[in-house]
Design an enzyme around this catalytic site. Structure first.
Site, PDB file in Angstrom:
ATOM      1  N   GLY A  59       0.799  -1.203   0.000  1.00 31.16           N
ATOM      2  CA  GLY A  59       0.000   0.000   0.000  1.00 31.16           C
ATOM      3  C   GLY A  59       0.840   1.264   0.000  1.00 31.16           C
ATOM      4  CB  VAL A 101       9.896  -2.361   0.491  1.00 27.54           C
ATOM      5  CG1 VAL A 101      10.972  -2.459   1.572  1.00 27.54           C
ATOM      6  CG2 VAL A 101       8.604  -1.820   1.080  1.00 27.54           C
ATOM      7  CE  LYS A 135       8.447   0.025   5.034  1.00 25.01           C
ATOM      8  NZ  LYS A 135       7.345   0.008   6.020  1.00 25.01           N
ATOM      9  CG  ASP A 162      -1.665  -1.269  10.915  1.00 25.83           C
ATOM     10  OD1 ASP A 162      -2.650  -1.989  11.198  1.00 25.83           O
ATOM     11  OD2 ASP A 162      -1.117  -1.314   9.807  1.00 25.83           O
TER      12      ASP A 162
END
Length: 603
Positions: A19, A23, A38, A132
């Site tokens: 998402g 990477v 990233k 998260d």
């Protein structure tokens, strides 16, 4: 690939897409270390500013159980505005990968959950809520360290027991992973219920339940059902799903999953303490974590009182430096070695270990430092110390596999090291496998230089290498990550050996693992390798799959200088496979090739 970010980070290997974006494994040219980069493409200026705020928050955290963020910034890439985040490169398995293989041993589950709690405690103390927490965002590294990842949606202003705010983005979307979201996060903090660090503790409760039982506390298939369960349903007790769990775990999970944040543990430190208590009450007969006999005791040549204040301070300094691994770790280790030498002496165990860790980090630039420290390590730490074994495997193994002279002259020492490494690190320990890899490479190489142009190998040498590296491959596949360079090298070499001896099925199976995207290989990979892979697949019984990609390869070749001979070979191979496909059609009357090898390997 050779692409440079900020004229510093050289992108070397694409590790994945998600998402966020891409990477990459990259090399930090300024400090000479491997990192993860990233790269994402925010859609609006506000998204860019939010990314930078969140990256800054994550970069402010320094804790051994939190993945370190080194750098972030804005760039232009492929004509588009982009952002990048540089973090430590971790090798290991996520808890999601671990759980995919089954419920882990109880001791491991409690240890991992405790380290997650420690990481969250540090973040909450800094006023940061992760938002998260889930198994996919926790990594267990090859060394056994636990790292909480991806503070990319973290927010400030929500310390452990206070703070407020909602979990809505500018577009009104709730961010996070629904199976692990606290009730107040589903409602966005409505009705005055705060969204703070206790929402992370709820998510940790969900993770702990999964580690203990293999099941999430709520597992509805539909979103509205999952919402209702998180808001109103009581979770099952872990003991009802797995017999023999310590009694203290049921109330801990119940408290973590309380609907009202005020009924949850006060902070992450309390959770860590209760997990440690549960570990002490582990029920008899519970499956234990895989362990190996401890290394033999060793004693330094020079003894210093264990409770000496200066010694303890310096030892803590070394431990923290190795755990944090800052960008200037080599320079800091050099300073620490000088301080240790002055305070404790050059022959002290802590001094020797600090010098060893510095030498390991600069060995790509200079191997002499590690070679010079080895005798002192043997004398002070002992032959059976883990650091001594690792240093010897590195020095002896690389000399045997890549150095001048006959690699076989190191055989006896390498075999001795393998026995020691198995005793200390276990059969599947990384150091053990590295020693076995170096031994196989050295014995195959003998007095020759290591193969550079593989096409120059004879059938006899290919058979020799298969005999030595083949038995090692299953252990490497079990213990190493899919992108580990040692595993990739062994697969490449064994695939080429199989090609040379005419074992096309064996070569094709390995090539499928190395190059799962045949179209990408045919269009952008090394053309000779692409032809070899496609020919193996066709010869092994799947000419249809090979033919499907050969035209892509042929279209490239006219634009590559000196490739006329390869174009002819590819054309000949394609013609042979077309004849094979036609003959199959006539023989079975199906009107098409059946993709035999694809069926064989599950593709």
């Amino acid at each position: 690939m050779g692409e440079l970010i900020e004229n510093r980070y050289a992108l070397e290997e694409l590790l994945g897409r998600g998402g966020f974006g891409e990477v990459w494994r990259a090399e930090d040219g300024r400090v000479g270390r491997s990192v993860a980069v990233k790269i994402g493409h925010p859609q609006t200026p506000e998204e860019t500013r939010r990314f930078e705020r969140e990256a800054s928050l994550a970069g402010s955290l320094a804790h051994p159980n939190i993945a370190t963020v080194h750098d972030f910034g804005r760039i232009e890439r492929d004509g588009r505005a982009a952002v990048f985040l540089v973090m430590e490169l971790l090798r290991g398995r996520s808890l999601a990968d671990v759980l995919a293989d089954g419920v882990p041993p109880l001791a491991d589950a409690l240890e991992w959950a405790g380290r997650i709690a420690d990481a969250l405690g540090a973040a909450h103390a800094a006023g940061i809520v992760h938002r998260d927490v889930k198994p996919a965002n926790v990594m267990v590294t090859e060394t056994g360290a636990v790292k909480v990842l991806d503070f990319g949606i973290a927010k400030a202003g929500g310390g452990g027991g206070g703070g407020g705010g909602t979990d809505l983005t500018g577009t009104g979307m709730v961010i996070g992973s629904f199976p692990y979201m606290a009730p107040e996060r589903w409602t966005g903090g409505a009705n005055g219920v705060p969204v703070d660090g206790r929402a992370d503790l709820y998510a940790l409760g969900c993770v702990l339940m999964e580690l203990l039982t293999g099941a999430r506390p709520f597992a509805a298939g539909e979103m509205h059902e999952l919402l209702a369960q998180h808001l109103t349903a009581e979770p099952p007790a872990p003991s009802s799903l797995r017999a023999g769990l310590p009694a203290v775990l049921d109330p801990l999970v119940r408290d973590l999953l309380a609907k009202d944040p005020r009924d949850r543990p006060a902070d992450a430190a309390e959770v860590s303490r209760r997990l440690a208590e549960a570990a002490r009450h582990e029920a008899p007969g519970q499956p234990a974590a895989v362990s190996y006999p401890p290394p033999p005791q060793y004693a330094p040549t020079v003894h210093t009182a264990a409770d000496d204040a200066v010694r303890l301070m310096l030892e803590r300094r070394l431990t923290q430096l190795l755990e944090d691994s800052p960008g200037d770790v080599v320079d800091r280790l050099a300073v620490l070695v000088d301080d240790l030498t002055e305070e404790l002496g050059a022959q002290d165990a802590i001094t020797v270990r600090a010098a060893y860790h510095r030498a390991m980090r600069i060995r790509r630039r200079s191997t002499s430092d590690l070679e010079r420290i080895l005798p002192r390590m043997v004398r002070v730490l002992g032959l059976e110390h883990p650091d001594t074994i690792t240093a010897r495997v590195t020095c002896v193994g690389e000399a045997a596999a890549f150095g001048p002279g006959d690699g076989r002259r190191h055989e006896e020492e390498l075999r001795e090291l393998i026995v020691q490494a198995e005793r200390v690190f276990g059969t599947h320990g990384l150091v053990t496998l590295t020693a076995r890899y170096h031994l196989a490479s050295a014995m195959h190489r003998g007095a020759r230089d290591r193969d550079g142009q593989w096409d120059a190998r004879s059938r006899e040498r290919a058979e020799s290498e298969r005999a030595r590296l083949g038995p090692l491959l299953p252990d490497l596949e079990w213990a190493l990550t899919a992108d580990d360079p040692v595993l990739l090298d062994v697969r490449r070499r064994l695939a080429h050996d199989a090609w040379l001896v005419g074992d096309f099925a064996g070569a094709a199976e390995l090539y499928w693992r190395l190059f799962p995207d045949l179209a990408e290989l045919a269009e952008h990979g090394d053309p000779e390798v692409a032809h070899r892979v496609l020919r193996c697949i066709g010869e092994a019984g799947d000419p249809g799959s090979a033919l499907a990609h050969m035209d892509l390869l042929l279209h490239r070749l006219p634009f590559l200088s000196g490739s006329q001979w390869l174009a002819q070979e590819v054309s000949d191979t394609r013609a042979a496979f077309r004849r094979d496909v036609r003959e199959r059609r006539r023989a079975d009357g199906t009107g098409g090739a059946d993709g035999g090898l694809s069926r064989l390997f599950g593709r």
